[in-house]
Design an enzyme around this catalytic site. Structure first.
Site, PDB file in Angstrom:
ATOM      1  N   TRP A  11       0.824  -1.219   0.000  1.00  0.00           N
ATOM      2  CA  TRP A  11       0.000   0.000   0.000  1.00  0.00           C
ATOM      3  C   TRP A  11       0.856   1.267   0.000  1.00  0.00           C
ATOM      4  O   TRP A  11       0.328   2.362  -0.159  1.00  0.00           O
ATOM      5  CB  TRP A  11      -0.913   0.018   1.230  1.00  0.00           C
ATOM      6  CG  TRP A  11      -2.027  -0.980   1.192  1.00  0.00           C
ATOM      7  CD1 TRP A  11      -2.259  -1.945   0.249  1.00  0.00           C
ATOM      8  CD2 TRP A  11      -3.077  -1.110   2.156  1.00  0.00           C
ATOM      9  NE1 TRP A  11      -3.383  -2.666   0.566  1.00  0.00           N
ATOM     10  CE2 TRP A  11      -3.908  -2.179   1.732  1.00  0.00           C
ATOM     11  CE3 TRP A  11      -3.415  -0.454   3.333  1.00  0.00           C
ATOM     12  CZ2 TRP A  11      -5.031  -2.585   2.443  1.00  0.00           C
ATOM     13  CZ3 TRP A  11      -4.529  -0.855   4.050  1.00  0.00           C
ATOM     14  CH2 TRP A  11      -5.326  -1.905   3.606  1.00  0.00           C
ATOM     15  N   LYS A  12       2.140   1.134   0.244  1.00  0.00           N
ATOM     16  CA  LYS A  12       3.025   2.302   0.344  1.00  0.00           C
ATOM     17  C   LYS A  12       2.428   3.300   1.357  1.00  0.00           C
ATOM     18  O   LYS A  12       1.795   2.883   2.306  1.00  0.00           O
ATOM     19  CB  LYS A  12       3.269   2.905  -1.046  1.00  0.00           C
ATOM     20  CG  LYS A  12       3.777   1.837  -2.034  1.00  0.00           C
ATOM     21  CD  LYS A  12       4.285   2.391  -3.323  1.00  0.00           C
ATOM     22  CE  LYS A  12       4.720   1.239  -4.233  1.00  0.00           C
ATOM     23  NZ  LYS A  12       5.313   1.704  -5.488  1.00  0.00           N
ATOM     24  N   HIS A  97      12.725  -2.512  -0.984  1.00  0.00           N
ATOM     25  CA  HIS A  97      11.986  -1.926  -2.101  1.00  0.00           C
ATOM     26  C   HIS A  97      12.837  -0.813  -2.717  1.00  0.00           C
ATOM     27  O   HIS A  97      13.537  -0.090  -2.012  1.00  0.00           O
ATOM     28  CB  HIS A  97      10.639  -1.378  -1.615  1.00  0.00           C
ATOM     29  CG  HIS A  97       9.725  -1.024  -2.735  1.00  0.00           C
ATOM     30  ND1 HIS A  97       9.853   0.146  -3.451  1.00  0.00           N
ATOM     31  CD2 HIS A  97       8.691  -1.706  -3.298  1.00  0.00           C
ATOM     32  CE1 HIS A  97       8.928   0.183  -4.397  1.00  0.00           C
ATOM     33  NE2 HIS A  97       8.198  -0.932  -4.324  1.00  0.00           N
ATOM     34  N   GLU A  99      12.140   2.037  -3.706  1.00  0.00           N
ATOM     35  CA  GLU A  99      11.903   3.383  -3.162  1.00  0.00           C
ATOM     36  C   GLU A  99      12.713   3.588  -1.889  1.00  0.00           C
ATOM     37  O   GLU A  99      13.213   4.684  -1.622  1.00  0.00           O
ATOM     38  CB  GLU A  99      10.397   3.588  -2.921  1.00  0.00           C
ATOM     39  CG  GLU A  99       9.653   3.769  -4.241  1.00  0.00           C
ATOM     40  CD  GLU A  99       8.202   3.355  -4.243  1.00  0.00           C
ATOM     41  OE1 GLU A  99       7.642   3.074  -3.156  1.00  0.00           O
ATOM     42  OE2 GLU A  99       7.610   3.290  -5.339  1.00  0.00           O
ATOM     43  N   GLY A 236       1.416  -2.568  -6.295  1.00  0.00           N
ATOM     44  CA  GLY A 236       1.348  -1.221  -5.747  1.00  0.00           C
ATOM     45  C   GLY A 236      -0.043  -0.621  -5.924  1.00  0.00           C
ATOM     46  O   GLY A 236      -1.004  -1.056  -5.290  1.00  0.00           O
ATOM     47  N   GLY A 237      -0.169   0.362  -6.818  1.00  0.00           N
ATOM     48  CA  GLY A 237      -1.413   1.129  -6.989  1.00  0.00           C
ATOM     49  C   GLY A 237      -2.670   0.271  -7.131  1.00  0.00           C
ATOM     50  O   GLY A 237      -3.714   0.608  -6.568  1.00  0.00           O
TER      51      GLY A 237
HETATM   52  C1  3PY Z   1       4.531  -1.121  -7.900  1.00  0.00           C
HETATM   53  O1  3PY Z   1       3.663  -1.907  -8.313  1.00  0.00           O
HETATM   54  O2  3PY Z   1       4.742  -0.071  -8.490  1.00  0.00           O
HETATM   55  C2  3PY Z   1       5.326  -1.437  -6.715  1.00  0.00           C
HETATM   56  O3  3PY Z   1       6.260  -0.728  -6.428  1.00  0.00           O
HETATM   57  C3  3PY Z   1       4.961  -2.600  -5.863  1.00  0.00           C
HETATM   58  O4  3PY Z   1       5.828  -2.755  -4.789  1.00  0.00           O
END
Ligand code: 3PY
Length: 253
Positions: A11-12, A97, A99, A236-237
């Site tokens: 979910w970041k 990750h 990021e 992610g999103g």
């Molecule tokens: C993405 O789907 O962009 C991601 O970074 C998943 O970790």
């Protein structure tokens, strides 16, 4: 279910606590009359984990954090230790990750320490690796990813390595809307599995889950997951709404 199959949501830094708890409820409701052919792991912001009622754990869902400290405990303001994460409903933790590598200067040594802390706390790391666009274009991408694995993970005994999940996330496909093609993903996943086999043997390599991440969504998941070495996704999103996340889980049907 192939035991390697996993769909994990990253979910970041999204959602408030109440929005997050309501998304968990939505996903749980969707899973009520449906048996997924994969393990489903949700990785919300860490403090949400403490708010999930451990007496009423959603069935068919596992939980993880998005990072842990490389330190065990003490004067590290703002950090969250692996032991603290393990004291919640979480069984998993994402480590490395891109990021975090980019914005928090995480490197092979600090990541190896995080993996050690996570395993010692009884958590299963979801360890991320992936090359930049420049490395993809200059042709060094296979070596770059193999080096990331060697430098942060190959100090582990095979019994410890067996607890890991790997996630291949090409940096050029994260948050860009670009996805590796299914063939590009398969090439890398097969390479990763071969690299693991050289160190730990075929048996451990063939039981390791290797997920694809980077703009994976309901439109491309089926084609990606159909590849023999792609065992699911780190999403992610598309994991931020039940309506977008469920088709990815169902891509294994
Ligand atoms: C993405 O789907 O962009 C991601 O970074 C998943 O970790």
């Amino acid at each position: 279910m192939k035991t390697r199959n996993v769909v994990a949501a990253n979910w970041k830094m999204n959602k408030t606590l109440s929005e997050g708890l309501s998304l968990i409820k939505d996903i749980q409701a969707q899973l009520e009359n449906y048996q997924p052919n994969c393990k489903v792991i949700l990785c919300p912001p860490s403090f949400f984990l403490g708010a999930i009622d451990s007496a009423n754990l959603p069935e068919k869902l596992s939980f993880g954090a998005q990072d842990c400290s490389q330190h065990t405990k003490g004067a590290y303001t703002g950090e969250i230790s692996a032991n603290q994460i393990a004291s919640t409903v979480a069984d998993y933790v994402i480590i490395g990750h891109s990021e975090r590598r980019a914005y928090h200067q995480e490197n092979a040594i600090s990541l190896a320490e995080k993996v050690d802390r996570a395993l010692a706390a009884g958590l299963r790391p979801i360890f991320c690796i992936g090359e930049s666009l420049q490395q993809r274009e200059d042709g060094s991408y296979l070596d770059v990813v193999a080096d990331q694995i060697t430098s942060s993970l190959f100090h582990l005994e095979s019994s410890a390595f067996a607890h890991l999940i790997l996630a291949y996330e090409p940096v050029w496909a994260i948050g860009t809307g670009k996805t590796a093609s299914a063939d590009q993903a398969q090439e890398m996943h097969a390479h990763i599995r071969k690299h693991i086999a050289l160190k730990y043997g075929e048996e451990l390599a063939s039981s390791t889950s290797i997920l694809y991440g980077g703009s994976c969504n309901g439109d491309n998941a089926k084609e990606l997951f159909a590849k023999p070495d792609v065992d699911g996704g780190l999403i992610g999103g598309a994991s931020l709404e039940a309506a977008k996340f469920m088709p990815i889980i169902k891509a294994f049907d």
